[in-house]
Design a protein around this motif. Structure first.
Motif, PDB file in Angstrom:
ATOM      1  N   THR A  19       0.918  -1.319   0.102  1.00  0.00           N
ATOM      2  CA  THR A  19       0.160   0.176   0.062  1.00  0.00           C
ATOM      3  C   THR A  19       0.814   1.226   0.103  1.00  0.00           C
ATOM      4  O   THR A  19       2.224   1.038   0.405  1.00  0.00           O
ATOM      5  CB  THR A  19      -0.907  -0.056   1.339  1.00  0.00           C
ATOM      6  OG1 THR A  19      -0.036   0.293   2.487  1.00  0.00           O
ATOM      7  CG2 THR A  19      -1.639  -1.236   1.361  1.00  0.00           C
ATOM      8  N   ASP A  20       0.256   2.261  -0.286  1.00  0.00           N
ATOM      9  CA  ASP A  20       0.892   3.634  -0.308  1.00  0.00           C
ATOM     10  C   ASP A  20       1.812   3.952   1.159  1.00  0.00           C
ATOM     11  O   ASP A  20       2.767   4.213   1.316  1.00  0.00           O
ATOM     12  CB  ASP A  20       0.286   4.984  -0.645  1.00  0.00           C
ATOM     13  CG  ASP A  20       0.156   4.765  -2.190  1.00  0.00           C
ATOM     14  OD1 ASP A  20       0.720   4.151  -3.061  1.00  0.00           O
ATOM     15  OD2 ASP A  20      -0.707   5.533  -2.853  1.00  0.00           O
ATOM     16  N   GLU A  21       0.881   3.738   2.179  1.00  0.00           N
ATOM     17  CA  GLU A  21       1.341   3.821   3.453  1.00  0.00           C
ATOM     18  C   GLU A  21       2.513   2.883   3.992  1.00  0.00           C
ATOM     19  O   GLU A  21       3.368   3.140   4.234  1.00  0.00           O
ATOM     20  CB  GLU A  21       0.198   3.386   4.386  1.00  0.00           C
ATOM     21  CG  GLU A  21       0.351   3.869   5.840  1.00  0.00           C
ATOM     22  CD  GLU A  21      -0.761   3.324   6.729  1.00  0.00           C
ATOM     23  OE1 GLU A  21      -1.022   2.368   7.354  1.00  0.00           O
ATOM     24  OE2 GLU A  21      -1.793   4.397   7.030  1.00  0.00           O
ATOM     25  N   GLU A  22       2.291   1.564   3.208  1.00  0.00           N
ATOM     26  CA  GLU A  22       3.704   0.711   3.629  1.00  0.00           C
ATOM     27  C   GLU A  22       4.763   1.215   2.916  1.00  0.00           C
ATOM     28  O   GLU A  22       5.690   1.047   3.219  1.00  0.00           O
ATOM     29  CB  GLU A  22       3.335  -0.812   3.223  1.00  0.00           C
ATOM     30  CG  GLU A  22       2.130  -1.367   4.173  1.00  0.00           C
ATOM     31  CD  GLU A  22       1.520  -2.728   3.615  1.00  0.00           C
ATOM     32  OE1 GLU A  22       1.060  -3.714   4.249  1.00  0.00           O
ATOM     33  OE2 GLU A  22       1.449  -2.801   2.454  1.00  0.00           O
ATOM     34  N   TRP A  23       4.562   1.606   1.767  1.00  0.00           N
ATOM     35  CA  TRP A  23       5.791   1.981   1.005  1.00  0.00           C
ATOM     36  C   TRP A  23       6.331   3.292   1.761  1.00  0.00           C
ATOM     37  O   TRP A  23       7.685   3.450   1.857  1.00  0.00           O
ATOM     38  CB  TRP A  23       5.482   2.321  -0.631  1.00  0.00           C
ATOM     39  CG  TRP A  23       6.500   3.073  -1.329  1.00  0.00           C
ATOM     40  CD1 TRP A  23       6.340   4.508  -1.575  1.00  0.00           C
ATOM     41  CD2 TRP A  23       7.827   2.492  -1.480  1.00  0.00           C
ATOM     42  NE1 TRP A  23       7.790   4.438  -2.271  1.00  0.00           N
ATOM     43  CE2 TRP A  23       8.683   3.439  -2.037  1.00  0.00           C
ATOM     44  CE3 TRP A  23       8.416   1.204  -1.340  1.00  0.00           C
ATOM     45  CZ2 TRP A  23       9.815   3.235  -2.569  1.00  0.00           C
ATOM     46  CZ3 TRP A  23       9.720   1.204  -1.743  1.00  0.00           C
ATOM     47  CH2 TRP A  23      10.422   2.052  -2.391  1.00  0.00           C
ATOM     48  N   ILE A  24       5.511   3.845   2.108  1.00  0.00           N
ATOM     49  CA  ILE A  24       6.509   5.410   2.781  1.00  0.00           C
ATOM     50  C   ILE A  24       7.160   4.973   4.089  1.00  0.00           C
ATOM     51  O   ILE A  24       8.249   5.052   4.101  1.00  0.00           O
ATOM     52  CB  ILE A  24       5.188   6.458   3.269  1.00  0.00           C
ATOM     53  CG1 ILE A  24       4.679   6.859   1.947  1.00  0.00           C
ATOM     54  CG2 ILE A  24       5.739   7.224   4.374  1.00  0.00           C
ATOM     55  CD1 ILE A  24       3.247   7.733   2.174  1.00  0.00           C
ATOM     56  N   PHE A  25       6.492   3.687   4.671  1.00  0.00           N
ATOM     57  CA  PHE A  25       7.482   3.222   5.804  1.00  0.00           C
ATOM     58  C   PHE A  25       8.595   2.433   5.447  1.00  0.00           C
ATOM     59  O   PHE A  25       9.693   2.701   5.825  1.00  0.00           O
ATOM     60  CB  PHE A  25       6.447   2.311   6.920  1.00  0.00           C
ATOM     61  CG  PHE A  25       7.249   1.688   7.805  1.00  0.00           C
ATOM     62  CD1 PHE A  25       7.174   2.444   8.881  1.00  0.00           C
ATOM     63  CD2 PHE A  25       7.633   0.493   7.814  1.00  0.00           C
ATOM     64  CE1 PHE A  25       8.268   1.763   9.975  1.00  0.00           C
ATOM     65  CE2 PHE A  25       8.208  -0.084   8.809  1.00  0.00           C
ATOM     66  CZ  PHE A  25       8.454   0.467   9.921  1.00  0.00           C
ATOM     67  N   VAL A  26       8.245   1.592   4.423  1.00  0.00           N
ATOM     68  CA  VAL A  26       9.580   0.699   3.752  1.00  0.00           C
ATOM     69  C   VAL A  26      10.709   1.529   3.220  1.00  0.00           C
ATOM     70  O   VAL A  26      11.746   1.337   3.424  1.00  0.00           O
ATOM     71  CB  VAL A  26       9.100  -0.223   2.682  1.00  0.00           C
ATOM     72  CG1 VAL A  26      10.120  -0.871   1.900  1.00  0.00           C
ATOM     73  CG2 VAL A  26       8.174  -1.123   3.202  1.00  0.00           C
ATOM     74  N   SER A  27      10.253   2.576   2.455  1.00  0.00           N
ATOM     75  CA  SER A  27      11.385   3.397   1.743  1.00  0.00           C
ATOM     76  C   SER A  27      12.231   4.256   2.721  1.00  0.00           C
ATOM     77  O   SER A  27      13.416   4.363   2.002  1.00  0.00           O
ATOM     78  CB  SER A  27      10.590   4.361   0.696  1.00  0.00           C
ATOM     79  OG  SER A  27       9.818   5.376   1.469  1.00  0.00           O
ATOM     80  N   GLN A  28      11.972   4.544   3.826  1.00  0.00           N
ATOM     81  CA  GLN A  28      12.786   5.402   4.893  1.00  0.00           C
ATOM     82  C   GLN A  28      13.978   4.503   5.222  1.00  0.00           C
ATOM     83  O   GLN A  28      14.700   5.154   5.856  1.00  0.00           O
ATOM     84  CB  GLN A  28      11.788   5.740   5.822  1.00  0.00           C
ATOM     85  CG  GLN A  28      11.530   4.645   6.919  1.00  0.00           C
ATOM     86  CD  GLN A  28      10.740   5.055   7.946  1.00  0.00           C
ATOM     87  OE1 GLN A  28      10.907   6.461   8.475  1.00  0.00           O
ATOM     88  NE2 GLN A  28       9.988   4.242   8.684  1.00  0.00           N
ATOM     89  N   PHE A  29      14.024   3.129   5.164  1.00  0.00           N
ATOM     90  CA  PHE A  29      15.089   2.486   5.659  1.00  0.00           C
ATOM     91  C   PHE A  29      16.231   2.170   4.408  1.00  0.00           C
ATOM     92  O   PHE A  29      17.200   1.877   4.758  1.00  0.00           O
ATOM     93  CB  PHE A  29      14.622   1.028   5.958  1.00  0.00           C
ATOM     94  CG  PHE A  29      13.538   1.137   7.039  1.00  0.00           C
ATOM     95  CD1 PHE A  29      14.289   1.038   8.401  1.00  0.00           C
ATOM     96  CD2 PHE A  29      12.341   1.074   7.104  1.00  0.00           C
ATOM     97  CE1 PHE A  29      13.436   0.999   9.477  1.00  0.00           C
ATOM     98  CE2 PHE A  29      11.593   1.256   8.067  1.00  0.00           C
ATOM     99  CZ  PHE A  29      12.137   1.140   9.446  1.00  0.00           C
ATOM    100  N   PHE A  30      15.978   2.709   3.181  1.00  0.00           N
ATOM    101  CA  PHE A  30      16.875   2.410   2.026  1.00  0.00           C
ATOM    102  C   PHE A  30      17.618   3.934   1.933  1.00  0.00           C
ATOM    103  O   PHE A  30      16.736   4.993   1.599  1.00  0.00           O
ATOM    104  CB  PHE A  30      16.082   2.010   0.815  1.00  0.00           C
ATOM    105  CG  PHE A  30      15.640   0.811   0.757  1.00  0.00           C
ATOM    106  CD1 PHE A  30      16.414  -0.353   0.525  1.00  0.00           C
ATOM    107  CD2 PHE A  30      14.297   0.303   1.358  1.00  0.00           C
ATOM    108  CE1 PHE A  30      16.102  -1.346   0.476  1.00  0.00           C
ATOM    109  CE2 PHE A  30      13.739  -0.789   1.401  1.00  0.00           C
ATOM    110  CZ  PHE A  30      14.678  -1.881   0.999  1.00  0.00           C
TER     111      PHE A  30
END
Length: 190
Positions: A19-30
């Motif tokens: 989801t867009d919400e999950e992507w926002i969370f995931v992307s911060q780690f890269f």
């Protein structure tokens, strides 16, 4: 920069949906990283800070034997993951080198961030499990190729699987990857 994150999301979503919400969370780690040709991502006997997803460029992972001969384990190009996985996972010093053959851009992911990411978004665990299996399969195929195929068969298979790699890698490195001399490689290409 945003287009790089879009590429990463597309890569992840080839296996799992976010989801867009999950992507926002995931992307911060890269974390974005850029290196010039000949710079190291990983150096033998040093800590391995992360695993790396290649946005653009080309790297080689290799070991050097006691006679100074280079043995190339992997070429990693766009959309490949690379690191010294044993050293990264077990937090021990690296046993290989990984350096850039071309100017390269990456996303890095630290182990503690990987673990947190997988705990908070369980489907990312599935993503990394599947990617690990693909890597293991590729490694098995490479070992079997070295054990059972002729130099000519290995060269022809490399051309079929990665035709663009042949244009981007010097002959000396291709020979080291295929386990042949440069002279043998020249005969294979003739």
């Amino acid at each position: 920069m945003e287009e790089n994150y879009t590429l990463l999301r597309k890569h992840i979503e080839e296996i799992i949906a976010l989801t867009d919400e999950e992507w926002i969370f995931v992307s911060q780690f890269f974390k974005y990283k850029k290196l010039k040709k000949h710079q190291f991502l990983v150096q033998k006997d040093e800590a391995v800070p992360a695993e790396f997803w290649i946005i653009s460029g080309l790297t080689k992972a290799y070991a050097i034997d006691s006679n100074g001969k280079e043995h190339i384990l992997q070429f990693a190009l766009e959309e490949y993951w690379t690191t010294d996985f044993n050293a990264f996972q077990n937090q021990i010093p690296a046993t290989i080198f990984i350096d850039c053959i071309e100017d390269s851009e990456f996303f890095s992911l630290r182990l503690e961030d990987l673990n947190m990411l997988c705990a908070e978004v369980p489907k990312m665990s599935n993503f990394f499990r599947i990617k690990s299996h693909y890597g293991y399969i590729a490694l098995q195929q490479r070992i079997l190729s070295l054990l059972t195929e002729t130099a000519e068969e290995r060269y022809n298979n490399l051309i079929k699987k990665l035709p663009k790699l042949i244009q981007r890698v010097p002959k000396k490195m291709l020979a080291a990857y295929l386990g042949v001399t440069r002279e043998t490689l020249s005969r294979l290409k003739a």
